[in-house]
Design an enzyme around this catalytic site. Structure first.
Site, PDB file in Angstrom:
ATOM      1  N   SER A   9      28.128  50.486  15.420  1.00 28.43           N
ATOM      2  CA  SER A   9      27.721  49.914  13.984  1.00 28.43           C
ATOM      3  C   SER A   9      27.916  50.840  12.732  1.00 28.43           C
ATOM      4  CB  SER A   9      26.903  48.470  13.805  1.00 28.43           C
ATOM      5  OG  SER A   9      25.349  49.368  13.886  1.00 28.43           O
ATOM      6  N   LYS A  10      27.384  50.101  12.064  1.00 26.40           N
ATOM      7  CA  LYS A  10      26.978  50.794  10.681  1.00 26.40           C
ATOM      8  C   LYS A  10      25.881  51.493  10.781  1.00 26.40           C
ATOM      9  CE  LYS A  10      29.082  49.039   6.346  1.00 26.40           C
ATOM     10  NZ  LYS A  10      30.786  48.620   6.931  1.00 26.40           N
ATOM     11  N   ARG A  11      24.885  51.004  11.808  1.00 28.33           N
ATOM     12  CA  ARG A  11      24.036  51.510  12.048  1.00 28.33           C
ATOM     13  C   ARG A  11      24.172  53.548  12.727  1.00 28.33           C
ATOM     14  NH1 ARG A  11      21.164  50.046  16.206  1.00 28.33           N
ATOM     15  NH2 ARG A  11      22.531  49.203  16.549  1.00 28.33           N
TER      16      ARG A  11
END
Ligand code: GLU
Length: 499
Positions: free
Chosen positions: A266-268
């Protein structure tokens, strides 16, 4: 007679965001599967989430797929046209098809009206939870008599349509082409809502009706949809003529992509959008290759899989059930191989947009001095992993005045400025005396300088490198001097030695 292939697959993104790596991989597998089997690859835009879907996201998805080199036979095209005759290809425009589908299900007794209000449903759920039971709908309205239903309809009581999960079956078996046979106990399948009280279809109903109407033969998608599959199978069956199971497509659920930490990508984890990878300097074929290998492999050894190989060799039985781990270093390695494999001409063309974006070069300059670019290209392509490295590595060759990196200056010029000045002045004289400023001549005079000056080669060459390129890392020194040209080289040596 050409062989008539029955394969029809679709990629059905929701344009609530841009195209991410996971979606791109799903698209790639659908595309490769269609191409391998001579079938059709359909792009359907699942835009029913009107609040979060935007035309900009649709455009970005089309751009990203195109950039990756994927082509589709049906659906919205980049130029605004629509290909194919199984449209509309935007789910919001397919509203007319859901009512007839529902009517078919009503006629074969696989759908029923539910009059329960939101409050009643919430209360039932709470009670069921307290009792430790299933959180699914308790089927109150499924057992209403014809008269009771009629009374409520006559009183204009709002209602939704629900799927009548068949009785007498113990499980729904999904024969998944990746995961193998997976059985869902029938109790786990809820009498889900098909049509809301405002007449709009739910995701599971719309998606299934669309897939049925579009003649989709294989549904290849992320395994986050796995729990929807038994519900959709029941809807497919209900939509099909009695006992005609051939209308249920085959399924292939792809495992999620994980980051380094074992959590879903994910964006993390940093960049996850295809356009971000383009901006980071990945080549389309390399990203296509890297994404294809996230869960699929040709064999145990092959790392380089070109689009052509994918089209010829892709198969679902070589897609792994296990989650794939995204590995940036591997992707960069693949990218560097694609960069090295380019011809000089191709690499010059690939460099151009990056140089142009910084105002360093343009097509005219390439046309005016093609040999110069031909000499430059291999020096760069052998040394970089990402196209973003082109500008930092070559900028000194295009600008009038080089900016010298602070650390490089301290280390190579200022540390022993007297010695440096001697080395740079000697280089100046050696180069100044050259009539023909080419590689053999430059190399001959510069190479011998350390011995002549009784200095360490590293000290001399590092000083020249920093004086000319502004940096401790540059393309090979002698070649850099030649590419920079006599005038600019002398000027920079003179400036740096006076410093
Ligand atoms: N629109 C759905 C999504 O983006 C795809 C559903 C499907 O592939 O069946 O998750």
């Amino acid at each position: 007679m050409p062989e008539v292939s029955p394969v029809r697959v679709r990629f059905a993104p929701s344009p609530t965001g841009t195209l991410h790596l996971g979606g791109a991989r799903t698209a790639i597998y659908n595309w490769a599967f269609a191409r391998k089997h001579g079938g059709d690859f359909i792009l359907r835009i699942d835009d029913t989430d009107s609040e979060r879907s935007t035309p900009e996201n649709v455009q970005q998805i089309l751009d990203a797929l195109t950039w990756l080199g994927l082509d589709w036979d049906e659906g919205p095209k980049l130029d605004g046209s629509i290909a194919g005759d199984a449209g509309p290809y935007f789910q919001t425009q397919r509203g007319d098809s859901y009512q007839p589908a529902l009517e078919k299900m009503i006629a074969n007794n696989t759908a029923y009206r539910c009059f329960c209000t939101m409050e009643e449903l919430a209360a039932k759920r709470d009670a069921a939870r307290l009792a430790g039971g299933s959180s699914g709908y308790d089927r109150t309205c499924r057992h209403l008599s014809v008269e009771e239903v009629q009374t409520k309809v006559d009183a204009d009581t709002p209602f939704v349509w629900r799927l009548k999960v068949p009785e007498g079956r113990t499980s729904i078996v999904v024969n998944d082409l990746v995961r193998g046979e997976t059985a869902f106990p029938i109790e786990a399948v809820d009498d889900l809502v098909l049509m809301r009280s405002d007449g709009t279809p739910t995701y599971n109903f719309a998606s299934t009706v669309d897939d049925a109407d579009m003649g989709i033969t294989h549904i290849i998608r992320g395994d986050d949809h796995l729990s929807n599959t038994p519900k959709q199978i029941l809807i497919f069956e209900a939509l099909a003529a009695d006992d005609d199971k051939s209308a249920v497509p085959a399924f292939a659920h792809l495992s999620m992509i994980y980051g380094d930490d074992g959590k879903k990508l994910s964006k993390r984890h940093g960049a996850v959008g295809v356009e971000e990878f383009a901006a980071m300097g990945f080549l389309p074929d390399a990203l296509l290759n890297g994404l294809a290998l996230l869960g699929w492999s040709l064999d145990a050894e092959t790392t380089i899989v070109t689009p052509k190989m994918l089209k010829e060799k892709f198969s679902l039985d070589r897609v792994s059930k296990n989650p794939a781990r995204f590995d940036m270093a591997k992707l960069e390695h693949i990218n560097s191989i694609y960069i090295q494999e380019m011809s000089t001409e191709e690499f010059v063309q690939a460099m151009l947009p990056w140089l142009e974006a910084e105002g360093l070069s343009d097509a005219e300059d390439v046309a005016a001095r093609p040999e110069w670019y031909t000499e430059l290209a291999p020096l760069i392509s052998e040394r970089i992993k990402l196209m973003t490295e082109v500008v930092p590595m070559t900028k000194f060759l295009f600008v009038d005045e080089v900016e010298i990196d602070k650390k490089a200056r301290a280390k190579a010029l200022d540390k022993d400025s007297e010695t440096t000045a001697i080395a740079l002045k000697a280089t100046y004289s050696a180069l100044e005396g050259l009539d023909t400023f080419d590689l053999p001549n430059v190399e001959a005079v510069v190479k011998t300088l350390p011995a002549e000056l009784d200095l360490k080669p590293r000290v001399v060459f590092q000083a020249i490198r920093v004086a000319l390129s502004g940096s401790l890392v540059s393309p090979p020194l002698f070649e850099s001097i030649v590419l920079l040209g006599k005038e600019r080289s002398l000027e920079r040596l003179s400036v740096a030695s006076k410093h």
